[in-house]
Scaffold this active site. Structure first.
Site, short mmCIF file in Angstrom:
data_model
loop_
_atom_site.label_atom_id
_atom_site.label_comp_id
_atom_site.label_asym_id
_atom_site.label_seq_id
_atom_site.Cartn_x
_atom_site.Cartn_y
_atom_site.Cartn_z
N HIS A 21 1.34 5.48 -2.15
CA HIS A 21 0.97 6.47 -3.32
C HIS A 21 2.23 7.18 -3.66
O HIS A 21 2.84 8.08 -3.19
CB HIS A 21 0.06 7.60 -2.20
CG HIS A 21 -0.98 6.95 -1.63
ND1 HIS A 21 -2.32 7.25 -2.08
CD2 HIS A 21 -1.28 6.39 -0.62
CE1 HIS A 21 -3.09 6.61 -1.54
NE2 HIS A 21 -2.50 5.99 -0.23
N GLN A 45 -9.50 9.29 -5.14
CA GLN A 45 -9.31 9.99 -3.68
C GLN A 45 -10.35 10.86 -3.32
O GLN A 45 -10.46 10.92 -2.18
CB GLN A 45 -8.00 10.82 -3.98
CG GLN A 45 -7.73 11.70 -2.82
CD GLN A 45 -7.07 11.14 -1.68
OE1 GLN A 45 -6.07 10.63 -1.64
NE2 GLN A 45 -7.85 10.69 -0.60
N TRP A 60 0.48 13.78 3.62
CA TRP A 60 -0.01 13.18 4.77
C TRP A 60 0.88 13.08 5.89
O TRP A 60 0.65 12.75 7.16
CB TRP A 60 -0.96 12.03 4.31
CG TRP A 60 -2.24 12.25 3.58
CD1 TRP A 60 -3.35 12.54 4.12
CD2 TRP A 60 -2.27 12.30 2.12
NE1 TRP A 60 -4.23 12.80 2.83
CE2 TRP A 60 -3.41 12.76 1.63
CE3 TRP A 60 -1.17 12.27 1.08
CZ2 TRP A 60 -3.81 12.85 0.16
CZ3 TRP A 60 -1.62 12.20 -0.26
CH2 TRP A 60 -2.62 12.74 -0.68
N HIS A 77 0.83 -1.23 0.00
CA HIS A 77 -0.01 -0.16 0.15
C HIS A 77 0.86 1.38 -0.10
O HIS A 77 1.59 1.57 0.96
CB HIS A 77 -1.02 0.11 1.21
CG HIS A 77 -1.97 1.21 1.29
ND1 HIS A 77 -3.37 0.96 1.00
CD2 HIS A 77 -1.68 2.61 1.21
CE1 HIS A 77 -3.89 2.20 0.93
NE2 HIS A 77 -2.98 3.03 1.04
N GLU A 120 -11.05 4.38 6.72
CA GLU A 120 -10.03 5.14 7.44
C GLU A 120 -10.36 6.18 8.21
O GLU A 120 -10.42 7.32 7.82
CB GLU A 120 -8.99 5.57 6.34
CG GLU A 120 -7.57 6.01 6.80
CD GLU A 120 -6.75 6.81 6.07
OE1 GLU A 120 -6.95 6.69 4.79
OE2 GLU A 120 -5.78 7.32 6.12
N HIS A 146 -9.23 1.84 0.28
CA HIS A 146 -9.29 2.55 1.31
C HIS A 146 -10.64 2.33 2.06
O HIS A 146 -11.34 2.79 1.37
CB HIS A 146 -8.96 3.87 1.03
CG HIS A 146 -7.48 4.15 0.56
ND1 HIS A 146 -7.13 3.85 -0.66
CD2 HIS A 146 -6.46 5.01 1.45
CE1 HIS A 146 -5.71 4.29 -0.65
NE2 HIS A 146 -5.54 5.00 0.42
N ASP A 173 2.41 3.47 2.95
CA ASP A 173 1.20 4.25 2.59
C ASP A 173 1.97 5.63 2.24
O ASP A 173 1.67 6.09 0.86
CB ASP A 173 0.35 4.50 3.85
CG ASP A 173 -0.86 5.16 3.49
OD1 ASP A 173 -1.08 5.27 2.18
OD2 ASP A 173 -1.60 5.26 4.39
#
Ligand SMILES: [Zn+2]
Length: 432
Positions: free
Chosen positions: A59, A152, A315, A57, A213, A210, A309
């Site tokens: 991005h 997203q 983030w 996982h 979350e 996702h 992630d």
């Protein structure tokens, strides 16, 4: 005659003094005391040799963008999403590719040779998908990169979200993503799960969402995801990423939910670094940890694998592509510090995540790809404790990254001259 012979390796399952013979990019033999000619002999010296780390996982479209166009001041997930929304329209294909390739270099140096990356499909221009497809081709000789079409801003919530996600899949992304907890209502979220599972069934693709979350214990989209997985016959091909709401759910409800997830063979992907950083932000004290129920899910027989992630993006301002750092955090947050616990956590960074990604030829056994990492540690527990140095990283039998051992020289009266972080005993018997 073998191409490479690795001598005296410790394996993750606890076997010691093992030799690994390699020919034609594959593992030809695994046994103690192999006596044969080889083009190159590598002495592992009783150190841990593992199949490569696998990140299920990530991005890659956002990585290494920290500070663009500004920092995340509140540190929350929602500000991160808003910030990414500001940055996204300004992204150029070349810049995306350059950052992704730089991250892949870091990954290789850390023995991370398979990554599943979500690719944001919210911008209808789909520059992100175009760029990451090119990256997937460029890194194919050394990294297995899978790409998830990830809405997203919401599959239904974002204008044009349905169309953009489907076009991204047509372009060649590999996996159907989703974000049900971010849709406008619980009902929209559940509807998105059904619609996305149908797309996966029609296209013969895996699903990786996702899912939940959030700290909201009533966010129960994982229940729908498990049910739709069974309805569409997608067992074993579906991953639930994050699942942080399970941390806050009522225990009775969870006692019903986990067996449903097991029936659907859901692959569970917690992201310990990001979960501990982003969840519990609305709590005062006590503050929730926000990671899903790792121990209980493992005990129920579910395949649990950990994701990194984020690395230096809207983030998360930390991270380095080191999956041992992910495992190190998992041990703390899940409170899994026993010897057997740590072995399970190590598996969750390697074999379990390879299963989640459906990698073929993964492992240390005759016939597997000769993809191996030699660590400056003797066993998985020590590797996790030290976030051990990767001395050599091998892909299809060829060393593609090497690092010098981390050794310190001491200048102390009556103490050893050198210390190896991985050794309890002094490296050399001499003292000053
Ligand atoms: Zn994510």
């Amino acid at each position: 005659m073998f191409d490479v012979l690795i001598k005296n390796a410790n394996l993750p399952d606890g076997l010691e003094g093992i030799d690994i013979a390699i020919k034609g990019g594959k593992i030809a033999e695994v046994a103690p005391g192999i006596e044969a000619e080889a083009g190159e002999v590598i002495d592992a010296g009783g150190r841990l040799v593992t199949p490569p780390f696998v990140d299920p996982h990530f991005h890659m479209d956002a990585t290494l963008s920290l500070g663009l166009p500004r920092m995340n001041v509140s540190g929350t997930l929602l500000e991160g999403i808003a910030l990414w929304g500001e940055l996204r329209p300004t992204l150029a294909r070349e810049a995306l590719i350059e950052r992704a390739l730089r991250y892949c270099d870091l990954a290789v140096a850390q023995g991370l040779l398979a990554i599943r990356s979500h690719v944001d499909t919210s911008d209808p221009k789909l520059v992100t998908a175009e760029a990451l497809i090119e990256v997937r081709e460029k890194v194919a000789p050394y990294i297995d990169l899978q790409l998830v079409a990830f809405p997203q801003d919401g599959y239904y919530r974002a204008e044009g979200g349905v169309d953009a996600l489907n076009r991204a899949l047509d372009m060649g992304l590999d996996i159907v993503g989703g974000i049900p907890h971010f849709e406008r209502t619980m009902a929209d979220g559940a509807a998105s799960v059904s619609a996305l599972c149908r797309i996966a069934a029609d296209r013969g693709m895996p699903v990786d969402m996702h899912c939940d979350e959030t700290d909201d214990p009533m966010s129960r989209h994982i229940e729908t995801l498990a049910a739709e997985t069974v309805r569409f016959g997608l067992q074993g091909r579906v991953a639930g990423s994050h699942l942080t709401s399970m941390h806050s759910m009522d225990n009775y409800y969870v006692s019903k939910l986990i067996p449903l997830m097991a029936e659907a063979e859901i692959n569970v992907i917690p992201n310990p670094l990001i979960n501990i950083m982003l969840q519990g932000r609305h709590d005062t004290y006590p503050k929730r940890r926000g990671m899903t129920r790792v121990r209980e899910l493992m005990e129920a027989g579910l395949n649990v694998s950990f994701g990194h992630d984020c690395v230096m993006d809207p983030w998360y301002s930390m991270g380095s592509g080191d999956m041992l750092e992910v495992g190190h955090m998992a041990i703390h947050v899940a409170q899994m510090a026993g010897i057997e616990d740590k072995r399970k956590i190590f598996d969750a960074l390697t074999v379990n995540s390879a299963k989640t990604m459906g990698l073929e030829g993964y492992g240390i056994a005759k016939g597997c790809n000769a993809d191996l990492v030699i660590l400056q540690a003797r066993d998985p527990q020590e590797a996790l404790r030290l976030k051990a140095n990767r001395l050599a990283v091998m892909r299809r039998g060829r060393v593609i990254a090497r690092a010098a051992p981390r050794i310190s020289e001491l200048h102390l009266e009556g103490r050893p001259v050198m210390v190896d972080a991985a050794a309890y005993a002094p490296l050399r018997p001499g003292t000053h």
